[in-house]
Enzyme design. Structure first.
Site, PDB file in Angstrom:
ATOM      1  N   ASP A 159      -1.577  -9.217   4.653  1.00  9.30           N
ATOM      2  CA  ASP A 159      -1.882 -10.535   5.189  1.00  9.30           C
ATOM      3  C   ASP A 159      -1.249 -11.637   4.341  1.00  9.30           C
ATOM      4  O   ASP A 159      -1.257 -11.579   3.109  1.00  9.30           O
ATOM      5  CB  ASP A 159      -3.413 -10.707   5.206  1.00  9.30           C
ATOM      6  CG  ASP A 159      -3.864 -11.978   5.887  1.00  9.30           C
ATOM      7  OD1 ASP A 159      -3.588 -12.128   7.087  1.00  9.30           O
ATOM      8  OD2 ASP A 159      -4.483 -12.824   5.212  1.00  9.30           O
TER       9      ASP A 159
ATOM     10  N   GLU B 182       4.748   6.354  -3.913  1.00  9.48           N
ATOM     11  CA  GLU B 182       4.071   7.543  -4.442  1.00  9.48           C
ATOM     12  C   GLU B 182       3.465   8.387  -3.325  1.00  9.48           C
ATOM     13  O   GLU B 182       3.041   9.527  -3.565  1.00  9.48           O
ATOM     14  CB  GLU B 182       2.977   7.136  -5.424  1.00  9.48           C
ATOM     15  CG  GLU B 182       3.474   6.450  -6.689  1.00  9.48           C
ATOM     16  CD  GLU B 182       2.323   6.092  -7.604  1.00  9.48           C
ATOM     17  OE1 GLU B 182       1.361   6.896  -7.676  1.00  9.48           O
ATOM     18  OE2 GLU B 182       2.357   5.009  -8.219  1.00  9.48           O
TER      19      GLU B 182
END
Length: 531
Positions: A204, A260
């Site tokens: 956001d 990751e």
């Protein structure tokens, strides 16, 4: 191990935004919840989309209806439990849908434990996790920065004898993401959800991640037409309160986290400030975000000329494959009213255009039904933004009213209780159960079109070429290898003639009906006609 050269799942993906508060209520309290989402995920999967984007459901005082987070790793009881969140993820994956969670990382609620500690003292461990500044000698705020929601962007905290920064509500203090411990802490909340199996994040308000550290004032921006705007925020050039280059390093840290977890994606929300498409190209460079979309087009008028100019402006972002397109979401007037004038043919033409643009697309809940904006009274409003600027700006609630599932059921099947926002009477005829029985409905159109789109790789992952406009007719070619798809749109309520070239270069004159849309493959077979 050989390198996997297959396209990432999000390249050309169709992403369906679920605003849980208004999607479905399972327990009769009038508020949508996560079990309600699970009950209707079959509907979402039936559209042929690839992923869901879930608006916030974390613990919140709900002053901005979930975009004021008080605990990023706890589910608000209004929505259910952490087990419900896990069940949503599992059910979505079982239906072949990826799950993108909405993350609000530029600010928190003032009820967050981090802010409570930061506000308590200038010497606490989290004293600098938010943006604090001394008053000017006369006691006024540190500078002239304004809140998007009205008034100063600074509020006074008496315990610290300082002001804190908030770009939106005063109950949404700005996080200091330059502070290493604060950034580490917010990224740890992201890891929490990645470990639970989500496939990425919608981020956001990324233009507000960083600001001028010297807190210099914004220069004025006199209105071009001489008319004072409804919202004072538009009277400044936002050179210093947002859009700072330090945000790029923050995005790099976010990308490092998601890297990751192979196969996860980051999707940033870019404001409507000028230069939005250039920022998307910058934000989505290697090592930063994967994707971003902008509110710029969503807050403007539309025409073939505007869209032609938009495609030219967005060329760099398109070329880098970082641009995601959206024609609607929970913050803007619904597409059917904003651009289409509640004309079903126009609404379908714009949504078909959305699906033909290069890159991923976002579809907002209810737009597959062609829902128009709800006209609410002042007494019915919940949105603090709309309440502050009523009646000149009616807020965001008109696009957030509950999904109509069953035309003849109480509250259109959204709840057995009293809905948090009213269900408009004009939405009943567009309820899911009514449209399921109508092969010419907006819902049926969306299912057919998204199925056809998946069958045309050039529409999903191809380049865009040969952008042409003649009056209100816009056309372009999507190309992937030897496959080409020509897309033609009459974006007006009047018939229009347009010349189409076939594979040999021979041109033919075509009469396009009002809001007519053609999507043609190499063999000139019409795959989809929207009107």
């Amino acid at each position: 191990m050989p390198h996997d050269s297959s396209p990432a799942w999000w390249q050309g993906a169709a992403i369906y935004q679920i605003y849980p508060l208004s999607f479905a209520d399972s327990n009769g309290d009038g508020w949508g919840d996560l079990p309600g989402v699970i009950q209707h995920l079959d509907h979402v999967a039936s559209l042929g989309v690839d992923a869901i984007w879930l608006s916030p459901f974390c613990r919140s005082p709900m002053r901005d209806f979930g975009y004021d987070v008080a605990d990023h790793t706890a589910v608000d009881p209004l929505f259910g439990t952490i087990e419900d969140a896990d069940a949503v993820i599992a059910r979505a994956h079982g239906l072949g849908l990826k799950v993108i969670l909405d993350q609000v990382w530029s600010h928190t609620s003032d009820q967050h434990a981090w802010f409570k500690e930061s506000a308590s003292s200038r010497t606490s461990d989290k004293a600098d996790w938010y943006i604090w500044a001394d008053a000017q000698p006369d006691g006024t705020p540190p500078n002239n920065w304004l809140s998007v929601f009205g008034g100063s962007a600074w509020s006074w905290e008496p315990r610290r004898r300082q002001y804190y920064l908030h770009h939106f509500l005063s109950s949404q203090p700005k996080l200091n993401l330059r502070h290493p411990a604060a950034l580490d802490a917010i990224l740890a909340t992201g890891r929490f959800w990645l470990d639970r199996g989500v496939d990425g994040f919608r981020l956001d308000a990324i233009d507000f991640m960083a600001h001028d550290p010297m807190l210099r004032a914004n220069p004025p921006l006199p209105p071009a037409d001489g008319v004072t705007p409804t919202k004072p925020f538009a009277l400044q050039r936002h050179d210093n309160d947002m859009l700072h280059a330090d945000a790029l390093a923050i995005m790099g840290r976010i990308r490092a986290l998601t890297d990751e977890y192979p196969g996860t994606v980051t999707l940033g929300e870019v404001s409507s400030q000028p230069g939005a498409f250039d920022r998307i190209a910058e934000y989505t460079r290697p090592g930063r975000l994967h994707l971003a979309y902008t509110l710029r087009l969503l807050r403007s008028g539309v025409s073939a000329e505007i869209l032609e100019a938009t495609l030219a402006e967005a060329a760099t972002a398109i070329g880098s494959q970082g641009l995601c397109w959206a024609f609607g979401n929970h913050d803007v007037v619904r597409l059917a009213s904003r651009w289409a004038g509640s004309d079903p043919a126009a609404e379908r033409a714009f949504m078909t255009l959305l699906g033909c643009l290069p890159g991923p697309i976002c579809l907002y809940q209810g737009d597959e039904l062609g829902l128009p904006e709800a006209q609410l009274t002042h007494e019915q409003l919940r949105d603090p933004f709309g309440i502050a600027f009523w009646p000149e700006f009616r807020g965001r609630d008109g696009g957030r009213t509950p999904m109509p599932w069953q035309a003849d059921a109480p509250s259109a099947g959204f709840t057995i209780g009293t809905p948090w926002l009213p269900v408009p009477a004009e939405h009943l005829a567009r309820a899911v159960d009514r449209q399921e029985r109508d092969s010419e409905s907006s819902l049926a159109h969306w299912r057919r079109f998204l199925k056809a789109r998946k069958a045309m790789p050039a529409l999903v992952r191809g380049s865009i070429e040969d952008i042409r406009r003649s009056g209100e007719v816009l056309s372009f070619v999507r190309r992937l290898g030897a496959e080409t798809v020509q897309c033609v749109f009459n974006l007006s309520a009047e018939p229009a003639r347009f010349e189409i070239s076939d594979a040999s270069g021979e041109e033919s004159d075509v009469l396009m009906p009002p809001w007519g849309t053609m999507v043609l493959d190499d063999g000139r077979a019409i795959r989809s006609i929207a009107a």
